[in-house]
Design a protein around this motif. Sequence first.
Motif, PDB file in Angstrom:
ATOM      1  N   THR A 159      49.646  35.524  35.212  1.00 17.69           N
ATOM      2  CA  THR A 159      49.293  36.824  36.325  1.00 17.69           C
ATOM      3  C   THR A 159      47.942  36.362  36.621  1.00 17.69           C
ATOM      4  OG1 THR A 159      50.112  37.623  33.704  1.00 17.69           O
ATOM      5  CG2 THR A 159      48.374  38.631  34.789  1.00 17.69           C
ATOM      6  N   VAL A 160      47.973  36.822  37.776  1.00 15.16           N
ATOM      7  CA  VAL A 160      46.568  36.895  38.734  1.00 15.16           C
ATOM      8  C   VAL A 160      45.716  38.181  38.020  1.00 15.16           C
ATOM      9  CG1 VAL A 160      45.890  36.822  40.740  1.00 15.16           C
ATOM     10  CG2 VAL A 160      47.632  35.124  40.489  1.00 15.16           C
ATOM     11  N   ILE A 161      44.035  38.220  38.247  1.00 19.42           N
ATOM     12  CA  ILE A 161      43.531  38.775  38.020  1.00 19.42           C
ATOM     13  C   ILE A 161      43.093  38.462  39.120  1.00 19.42           C
ATOM     14  CG2 ILE A 161      41.441  39.203  36.593  1.00 19.42           C
ATOM     15  CD1 ILE A 161      42.835  37.626  34.119  1.00 19.42           C
ATOM     16  N   TYR A 162      42.591  40.412  39.628  1.00 17.31           N
ATOM     17  CA  TYR A 162      41.655  40.553  40.464  1.00 17.31           C
ATOM     18  C   TYR A 162      40.324  41.151  40.378  1.00 17.31           C
ATOM     19  CZ  TYR A 162      46.483  39.374  42.990  1.00 17.31           C
ATOM     20  OH  TYR A 162      47.622  38.779  42.955  1.00 17.31           O
ATOM     21  N   LEU A 163      39.477  40.919  40.622  1.00 17.96           N
ATOM     22  CA  LEU A 163      37.925  41.720  40.508  1.00 17.96           C
ATOM     23  C   LEU A 163      37.419  42.186  42.079  1.00 17.96           C
ATOM     24  CD1 LEU A 163      36.697  38.727  37.435  1.00 17.96           C
ATOM     25  CD2 LEU A 163      38.169  40.656  37.339  1.00 17.96           C
ATOM     26  N   ARG A 211      24.055  34.496  41.883  1.00 21.98           N
ATOM     27  CA  ARG A 211      23.889  35.937  42.453  1.00 21.98           C
ATOM     28  C   ARG A 211      24.750  37.021  41.064  1.00 21.98           C
ATOM     29  NH1 ARG A 211      25.479  33.943  48.134  1.00 21.98           N
ATOM     30  NH2 ARG A 211      26.990  33.853  47.162  1.00 21.98           N
ATOM     31  N   LYS A 212      24.163  38.218  41.113  1.00 24.61           N
ATOM     32  CA  LYS A 212      24.132  38.487  39.875  1.00 24.61           C
ATOM     33  C   LYS A 212      25.635  39.810  40.460  1.00 24.61           C
ATOM     34  CE  LYS A 212      23.237  42.695  36.553  1.00 24.61           C
ATOM     35  NZ  LYS A 212      22.359  43.170  35.661  1.00 24.61           N
ATOM     36  N   MET A 213      26.873  40.146  40.259  1.00 21.08           N
ATOM     37  CA  MET A 213      27.495  41.274  40.711  1.00 21.08           C
ATOM     38  C   MET A 213      28.479  41.776  39.431  1.00 21.08           C
ATOM     39  SD  MET A 213      30.345  38.576  43.299  1.00 21.08           S
ATOM     40  CE  MET A 213      30.148  37.485  41.962  1.00 21.08           C
ATOM     41  N   LEU A 214      28.304  42.943  40.097  1.00 20.40           N
ATOM     42  CA  LEU A 214      30.103  43.783  38.834  1.00 20.40           C
ATOM     43  C   LEU A 214      30.616  44.110  39.001  1.00 20.40           C
ATOM     44  CD1 LEU A 214      26.576  46.212  38.718  1.00 20.40           C
ATOM     45  CD2 LEU A 214      27.158  45.345  37.637  1.00 20.40           C
ATOM     46  N   VAL A 215      31.467  43.945  37.733  1.00 21.80           N
ATOM     47  CA  VAL A 215      33.099  44.013  38.315  1.00 21.80           C
ATOM     48  C   VAL A 215      33.293  45.646  38.599  1.00 21.80           C
ATOM     49  CG1 VAL A 215      34.710  43.086  37.242  1.00 21.80           C
ATOM     50  CG2 VAL A 215      33.424  41.626  37.592  1.00 21.80           C
ATOM     51  N   SER A 216      33.487  46.376  38.975  1.00 22.35           N
ATOM     52  CA  SER A 216      33.834  47.890  38.833  1.00 22.35           C
ATOM     53  C   SER A 216      35.457  47.907  38.763  1.00 22.35           C
ATOM     54  CB  SER A 216      33.155  48.814  39.831  1.00 22.35           C
ATOM     55  OG  SER A 216      31.831  48.122  40.666  1.00 22.35           O
ATOM     56  N   TRP A 217      36.388  46.755  39.201  1.00 24.05           N
ATOM     57  CA  TRP A 217      37.352  46.845  39.352  1.00 24.05           C
ATOM     58  C   TRP A 217      38.392  45.491  38.598  1.00 24.05           C
ATOM     59  CZ3 TRP A 217      40.511  51.564  39.924  1.00 24.05           C
ATOM     60  CH2 TRP A 217      39.154  52.680  40.953  1.00 24.05           C
ATOM     61  N   ALA A 218      39.295  45.762  37.855  1.00 27.73           N
ATOM     62  CA  ALA A 218      39.916  44.934  37.720  1.00 27.73           C
ATOM     63  C   ALA A 218      41.824  45.026  37.441  1.00 27.73           C
ATOM     64  CB  ALA A 218      39.869  43.866  36.203  1.00 27.73           C
ATOM     65  N   VAL A 219      42.217  43.949  38.656  1.00 26.20           N
ATOM     66  CA  VAL A 219      43.740  44.818  38.608  1.00 26.20           C
ATOM     67  C   VAL A 219      43.937  43.664  38.062  1.00 26.20           C
ATOM     68  CG1 VAL A 219      45.445  44.847  40.106  1.00 26.20           C
ATOM     69  CG2 VAL A 219      42.697  45.405  41.170  1.00 26.20           C
ATOM     70  N   TRP A 220      45.476  43.303  37.572  1.00 22.45           N
ATOM     71  CA  TRP A 220      46.184  41.797  36.927  1.00 22.45           C
ATOM     72  C   TRP A 220      47.303  42.492  37.300  1.00 22.45           C
ATOM     73  CZ3 TRP A 220      44.041  46.075  33.627  1.00 22.45           C
ATOM     74  CH2 TRP A 220      45.098  46.584  33.407  1.00 22.45           C
TER      75      TRP A 220
END
Length: 357
Positions: free
Chosen positions: A150-154, A120-129
């Motif tokens: 470092t943890v990356i949150y999408l 399934r196609k998603m879109l990463v609009s935000w990334a937090v690290w």
Amino acid sequence: MRAPEVLDHKADLMVRLENPVIRRAWRHQVSLDLKAPFNPLKQATPKSLIQSQSAAVVEALRITLPKAEAYHVSAEMGTVVQYAASQLDDLDRIDRTIMPTRSGIARFEGGLPFYDVRGRKMLVSWAVWVPVLANYAEPRHDKGEPFEATVIYLFNDHREEPDDIYRLLPTSVDSSGNPPGPGEVEALDRLLGRWGFIGAETAYDQTRLGPAAVEPDEAKRAEILAEGDVPHQYTNPMRLMHAFWLLLGQTITDTSDAPVDRSRRKRAGRAGIPDRVTVIQLRNRESKKSEGESLVEWSHRWVVRGFWRWQACGPNHPLAQEMGPGVYRARIWIAPFVKGPKDKPLVVTDKVYALHR
């Protein structure tokens, strides 16, 4: 979205993270990813360890998000991030020293395409690290002394760029096969707002980036097949973020501070967050017409032969990585320019930068 608005939405995410219902839902989502074996003996991760790790991942986001510096990435720059990520080598190693800040929140206008393990196609609009303290040995094969990772949150932006997963919410079913009840989707939408949590990934120094599209392991494949779905390769988020961090140090990138109005600065101060937003755009370069080149009215702009190269450098280079005693190399983006008229859109075909398949 205007760049200063990133501060408002960051403050909104901070408020939502104080809700224990949201934290519990996101902990569960992280725990599903942590069920995969992580040690050389392929032993299943104990349930108690999964629960504590998933709780720590979400808690790190809640605690550290206020300190995160804000970034607004133009849609064109996001296109180049995808292309640059596809050109990295699978054997490249993660280097957290290239990060612009220890913690950050970036809004990618237009979203970065991201495919999950079910295709399934998603879109990463935000990334937090954010930084975390890791204390188990497997990533580094050492004796287990605590070290920083470092943890990356999408996230997908459900309000401005709803993706396929968001559109499936009204037809989704729970573990018992029951569809949402009356008002449940609307209630969930109000609870989460724009924040569609895609997942979290941990970056450990000197671990390999790996392929652009990752094959699910046998346990995950069996689980998906049992649910009646077809397993697919999924997008490697680490390559996207590593390419983004690397590009911030390249000449193709133009960074500037967004003008933040006084009222928004006051709101940021009350929320206890930095009142700065760094705008990241594609640098426009004038290209000279070659001798004998005919005058053509181009309809778009395009990336000219972009690729990465390891270049010898000194220890003080901002992108220096130590390859051996006294030997330093920097990952340099070669031919970092875009050709075509400034007022035309940037076009990069899927064949060039696709991170899936």
